[in-house]
Design a protein around this motif. Structure first.
Motif, PDB file in Angstrom:
ATOM      1  N   ALA A  28       1.110  -0.930   0.213  1.00  0.00           N
ATOM      2  CA  ALA A  28      -0.487   0.283  -0.077  1.00  0.00           C
ATOM      3  C   ALA A  28       0.922   1.217  -0.105  1.00  0.00           C
ATOM      4  O   ALA A  28       0.589   2.290  -0.226  1.00  0.00           O
ATOM      5  CB  ALA A  28      -0.352   0.272   1.107  1.00  0.00           C
ATOM      6  N   LYS A  29       2.054   1.121   0.683  1.00  0.00           N
ATOM      7  CA  LYS A  29       2.964   2.419   1.033  1.00  0.00           C
ATOM      8  C   LYS A  29       3.598   2.049  -0.383  1.00  0.00           C
ATOM      9  O   LYS A  29       4.029   3.255  -0.782  1.00  0.00           O
ATOM     10  CB  LYS A  29       3.441   2.501   1.813  1.00  0.00           C
ATOM     11  N   ARG A  30       3.539   1.695  -1.584  1.00  0.00           N
ATOM     12  CA  ARG A  30       4.976   1.502  -2.774  1.00  0.00           C
ATOM     13  C   ARG A  30       3.937   1.366  -4.082  1.00  0.00           C
ATOM     14  O   ARG A  30       4.389   0.484  -4.705  1.00  0.00           O
ATOM     15  CB  ARG A  30       5.702   1.027  -2.650  1.00  0.00           C
ATOM     16  N   GLN A  31       2.389   1.729  -4.146  1.00  0.00           N
ATOM     17  CA  GLN A  31       1.631   2.063  -5.043  1.00  0.00           C
ATOM     18  C   GLN A  31       1.763   2.375  -6.173  1.00  0.00           C
ATOM     19  O   GLN A  31       1.846   2.201  -7.264  1.00  0.00           O
ATOM     20  CB  GLN A  31      -0.123   2.043  -4.437  1.00  0.00           C
ATOM     21  N   ILE A  32       2.708   3.289  -5.955  1.00  0.00           N
ATOM     22  CA  ILE A  32       3.332   4.003  -7.387  1.00  0.00           C
ATOM     23  C   ILE A  32       4.532   3.586  -7.050  1.00  0.00           C
ATOM     24  O   ILE A  32       4.847   3.361  -8.930  1.00  0.00           O
ATOM     25  CB  ILE A  32       3.741   5.209  -6.772  1.00  0.00           C
ATOM     26  N   GLU A  33       5.850   3.010  -6.193  1.00  0.00           N
ATOM     27  CA  GLU A  33       6.987   2.744  -7.007  1.00  0.00           C
ATOM     28  C   GLU A  33       7.092   1.334  -7.763  1.00  0.00           C
ATOM     29  O   GLU A  33       7.701   1.466  -8.646  1.00  0.00           O
ATOM     30  CB  GLU A  33       7.738   2.795  -5.207  1.00  0.00           C
ATOM     31  N   ILE A  34       6.064   0.688  -7.159  1.00  0.00           N
ATOM     32  CA  ILE A  34       6.278  -1.005  -7.757  1.00  0.00           C
ATOM     33  C   ILE A  34       6.186  -1.124  -9.086  1.00  0.00           C
ATOM     34  O   ILE A  34       6.172  -1.558  -9.641  1.00  0.00           O
ATOM     35  CB  ILE A  34       5.859  -2.063  -6.934  1.00  0.00           C
ATOM     36  N   PRO A  35       4.380  -0.097  -9.164  1.00  0.00           N
ATOM     37  CA  PRO A  35       4.012  -0.768 -10.479  1.00  0.00           C
ATOM     38  C   PRO A  35       5.103  -0.091 -11.133  1.00  0.00           C
ATOM     39  O   PRO A  35       5.163  -0.423 -12.747  1.00  0.00           O
ATOM     40  CB  PRO A  35       2.531  -0.260  -9.918  1.00  0.00           C
ATOM     41  N   LEU A  36       5.785   0.952 -10.937  1.00  0.00           N
ATOM     42  CA  LEU A  36       6.189   2.231 -11.990  1.00  0.00           C
ATOM     43  C   LEU A  36       7.234   0.944 -12.677  1.00  0.00           C
ATOM     44  O   LEU A  36       7.364   1.359 -13.761  1.00  0.00           O
ATOM     45  CB  LEU A  36       6.549   3.550 -11.392  1.00  0.00           C
ATOM     46  N   LYS A  37       8.165   1.103 -11.554  1.00  0.00           N
ATOM     47  CA  LYS A  37       9.424   0.510 -11.838  1.00  0.00           C
ATOM     48  C   LYS A  37       8.762  -1.318 -13.351  1.00  0.00           C
ATOM     49  O   LYS A  37       9.005  -0.922 -14.192  1.00  0.00           O
ATOM     50  CB  LYS A  37       9.990  -0.862 -10.426  1.00  0.00           C
ATOM     51  N   VAL A  39       6.118  -1.796 -14.535  1.00  0.00           N
ATOM     52  CA  VAL A  39       5.581  -0.452 -16.359  1.00  0.00           C
ATOM     53  C   VAL A  39       6.610   0.203 -16.754  1.00  0.00           C
ATOM     54  O   VAL A  39       6.842   0.214 -18.269  1.00  0.00           O
ATOM     55  CB  VAL A  39       4.689   0.400 -16.576  1.00  0.00           C
ATOM     56  N   GLY A  40       7.614   0.157 -15.774  1.00  0.00           N
ATOM     57  CA  GLY A  40       9.030   1.107 -16.644  1.00  0.00           C
ATOM     58  C   GLY A  40      10.314   0.437 -17.053  1.00  0.00           C
ATOM     59  O   GLY A  40      10.544   0.412 -19.036  1.00  0.00           O
ATOM     60  N   HIS A  55       3.822  -7.373 -26.826  1.00  0.00           N
ATOM     61  CA  HIS A  55       1.816  -7.417 -26.519  1.00  0.00           C
ATOM     62  C   HIS A  55       1.640  -7.166 -24.965  1.00  0.00           C
ATOM     63  O   HIS A  55       0.804  -7.521 -24.014  1.00  0.00           O
ATOM     64  CB  HIS A  55       2.063  -9.846 -26.314  1.00  0.00           C
ATOM     65  N   PHE A  56       2.791  -7.106 -23.515  1.00  0.00           N
ATOM     66  CA  PHE A  56       2.161  -6.321 -22.786  1.00  0.00           C
ATOM     67  C   PHE A  56       1.258  -5.041 -22.746  1.00  0.00           C
ATOM     68  O   PHE A  56       0.375  -4.640 -22.240  1.00  0.00           O
ATOM     69  CB  PHE A  56       3.227  -6.266 -21.746  1.00  0.00           C
ATOM     70  N   ILE A  57       1.516  -4.313 -24.073  1.00  0.00           N
ATOM     71  CA  ILE A  57       1.285  -2.820 -24.099  1.00  0.00           C
ATOM     72  C   ILE A  57       0.001  -2.534 -25.231  1.00  0.00           C
ATOM     73  O   ILE A  57      -0.839  -1.869 -24.567  1.00  0.00           O
ATOM     74  CB  ILE A  57       2.011  -1.794 -24.477  1.00  0.00           C
ATOM     75  N   PHE A  80       0.204  -5.506 -17.288  1.00  0.00           N
ATOM     76  CA  PHE A  80       0.414  -4.235 -17.548  1.00  0.00           C
ATOM     77  C   PHE A  80      -0.576  -3.807 -17.319  1.00  0.00           C
ATOM     78  O   PHE A  80       0.257  -2.719 -15.922  1.00  0.00           O
ATOM     79  CB  PHE A  80       0.920  -4.576 -18.854  1.00  0.00           C
ATOM     80  N   TYR A  81      -1.754  -3.097 -17.359  1.00  0.00           N
ATOM     81  CA  TYR A  81      -2.408  -2.451 -17.217  1.00  0.00           C
ATOM     82  C   TYR A  81      -3.076  -2.984 -15.743  1.00  0.00           C
ATOM     83  O   TYR A  81      -3.977  -1.313 -15.127  1.00  0.00           O
ATOM     84  CB  TYR A  81      -3.808  -2.338 -18.015  1.00  0.00           C
ATOM     85  N   ILE A  82      -3.083  -3.724 -15.122  1.00  0.00           N
ATOM     86  CA  ILE A  82      -2.743  -3.563 -13.747  1.00  0.00           C
ATOM     87  C   ILE A  82      -2.734  -2.671 -12.631  1.00  0.00           C
ATOM     88  O   ILE A  82      -2.810  -2.640 -12.347  1.00  0.00           O
ATOM     89  CB  ILE A  82      -3.026  -5.004 -12.810  1.00  0.00           C
ATOM     90  N   CYS A  83      -1.022  -2.750 -13.722  1.00  0.00           N
ATOM     91  CA  CYS A  83      -0.056  -1.860 -12.966  1.00  0.00           C
ATOM     92  C   CYS A  83      -0.060  -0.227 -13.100  1.00  0.00           C
ATOM     93  O   CYS A  83       0.106   0.292 -12.283  1.00  0.00           O
ATOM     94  CB  CYS A  83       1.165  -2.410 -13.685  1.00  0.00           C
ATOM     95  N   VAL A  84      -1.010  -0.277 -14.298  1.00  0.00           N
ATOM     96  CA  VAL A  84      -0.590   1.123 -14.452  1.00  0.00           C
ATOM     97  C   VAL A  84      -1.532   1.224 -14.391  1.00  0.00           C
ATOM     98  O   VAL A  84      -1.966   2.577 -13.215  1.00  0.00           O
ATOM     99  CB  VAL A  84      -1.136   1.111 -16.132  1.00  0.00           C
ATOM    100  N   PHE A  85      -3.280   0.758 -13.743  1.00  0.00           N
ATOM    101  CA  PHE A  85      -4.033   0.881 -12.903  1.00  0.00           C
ATOM    102  C   PHE A  85      -3.868   1.787 -11.518  1.00  0.00           C
ATOM    103  O   PHE A  85      -4.391   2.302 -10.772  1.00  0.00           O
ATOM    104  CB  PHE A  85      -5.464   0.329 -12.896  1.00  0.00           C
TER     105      PHE A  85
END
Length: 367
Positions: A28-37, A39-40, A55-57, A80-85
């Motif tokens: 919960a405290k890394r909802q931006i950090e982990i998914p962005l890594k 996605v990046g 195929h992920f995108i 991929f889009y779970i991470c994006v959301f």
């Protein structure tokens, strides 16, 4: 044979619960950090033209005529889009909606809920608009018989496949949100709702019932948009504006969720017998419709309908409060105890609340 000590068993359960809670708090405290890594990493692979990453995108399995069919690559697309959301929701709330809450004088204790509801307005509004767009020129626009005519329909336009899979990814991501949120009074109902919704989405996509799935999405997304807007206004602009929005939501809710969704359920129970060529299980041809499947789909829909009726009762409770207790409409107070009017409004289809913020957290987000 050694017997398990009850105290040891209790300690083990507590340890497991603590571990899961720690994991949930960590994520919960890394909802931006982990998914962005994640996605990046995927975007980097795509721009480096490495195989597989596209195929992920982007959706896969385009035919020569330009239409699309299902593909095993739909799974990494969903991931991929779970991470994006996940990252998008957290970043939008932290860097846009929390400052907005401060700007429009939302009580500090309500920053989190205001941000959650505002994000819901953003997502459901777009989802509803796009759902209407892909449905408007279709033969099943206000004609339920075309949910079942031509079954199985195994190919889609580009926009339709994007729409359906992105919606699928959003609801999968909501399971994560539900697990990290602060428990609410209607937590069990929300869990039932999410499980039911995901079963319907996955069944409709895998078994080629996407036409009826599109109609259900549209019926759900319109009142969700207006309800979230009413809840957000409840924190920053209580009174006539909020109540008018709530009144519009009631009309949309009764028409789409109670009436139209009821029509869809009736169609599911009666019209397949009239329009489905044959009830058969034959996956190579796309036929996943033995006769009993009709009752599985209808049963899931009816289960969802009962939850809708439960929340409809909550709606009428709020209406009663609005009409009989006008003094309960002011939500600007920072008092610890909330009015029953506020609590009732928040209980309508629940609030997808992230873990409770401390005063320090709120201060950090609004500086």
């Amino acid at each position: 044979m050694n017997k398990l000590n009850p105290k040891d068993s209790l300690k083990a359960r507590k340890k497991t619960t603590t571990t899961l809670q720690d994991l949930a708090n960590y994520l919960a405290k890394r909802q931006i950090e982990i998914p962005l890594k994640v996605v990046g990493f995927i975007l980097a692979g795509y721009f480096l033209r490495l195989p597989v990453f596209e195929h992920f995108i982007f959706i896969s399995n385009q035919r020569e005529d330009g239409r699309y069919e299902k593909s095993p690559w739909d799974v990494p697309f969903l991931f991929f889009y779970i991470c994006v959301f996940t990252a998008l929701r957290a970043a939008t709330m932290d860097y846009v909606l929390f400052p907005l809450a401060k700007l429009v004088n939302v009580p500090k204790k309500k920053y989190q809920r205001f941000a959650e509801q505002s994000y819901s307005v953003f997502y459901y509004g777009i989802a509803f608009g796009f759902g209407v767009y892909v449905m408007y020129d279709s033969p099943w626009w206000f004609d339920t018989t075309y949910f079942w005519r031509d079954y199985p329909v195994t190919d889609y336009t580009k926009s339709f496949k994007y729409y359906y899979l992105v919606q699928f990814a959003y609801w999968l991501q909501q399971i994560f949100v539900l697990q990290i949120e602060a428990p609410r009074k209607d937590y069990k109902e929300l869990v039932m709702h999410h499980i039911n919704t995901l079963l319907l989405i996955s069944l409709s996509y895998c078994c080629n019932f996407t036409r009826v799935g599109n109609a259900v999405f549209v019926c759900m997304d319109l009142p969700d948009t207006i309800l979230a807007l009413a809840k957000a206004l409840n924190y920053c602009l209580p009174g006539i504006v909020c109540n008018t929005t709530f009144g519009i939501m009631v009309v949309s809710w009764l028409y789409t969720r109670v009436y139209l969704f009821g029509c869809i359920i009736w169609s599911t129970l009666t019209e397949p017998d009239l329009y489905v060529p044959q009830f058969v299980l034959h996956p190579p041809s796309g036929n996943w419709f033995p006769y009993f499947v009709k009752y599985i789909i209808a049963g899931l829909m009816i289960g969802l309908y009962f939850l809708i009726l439960f929340w409809t009762l909550m709606i009428f409770k709020v209406i009663y409060r609005i009409l009989t207790e006008p003094e309960a409409k002011d939500v600007r107070s920072d008092d610890e105890d909330e009015t029953e009017y506020i609590t009732s409004m928040e209980k309508i289809e629940g609030d997808h609340s992230t873990p409770k913020l401390t005063a320090k957290d709120i201060k950090a987000k609004t500086q």
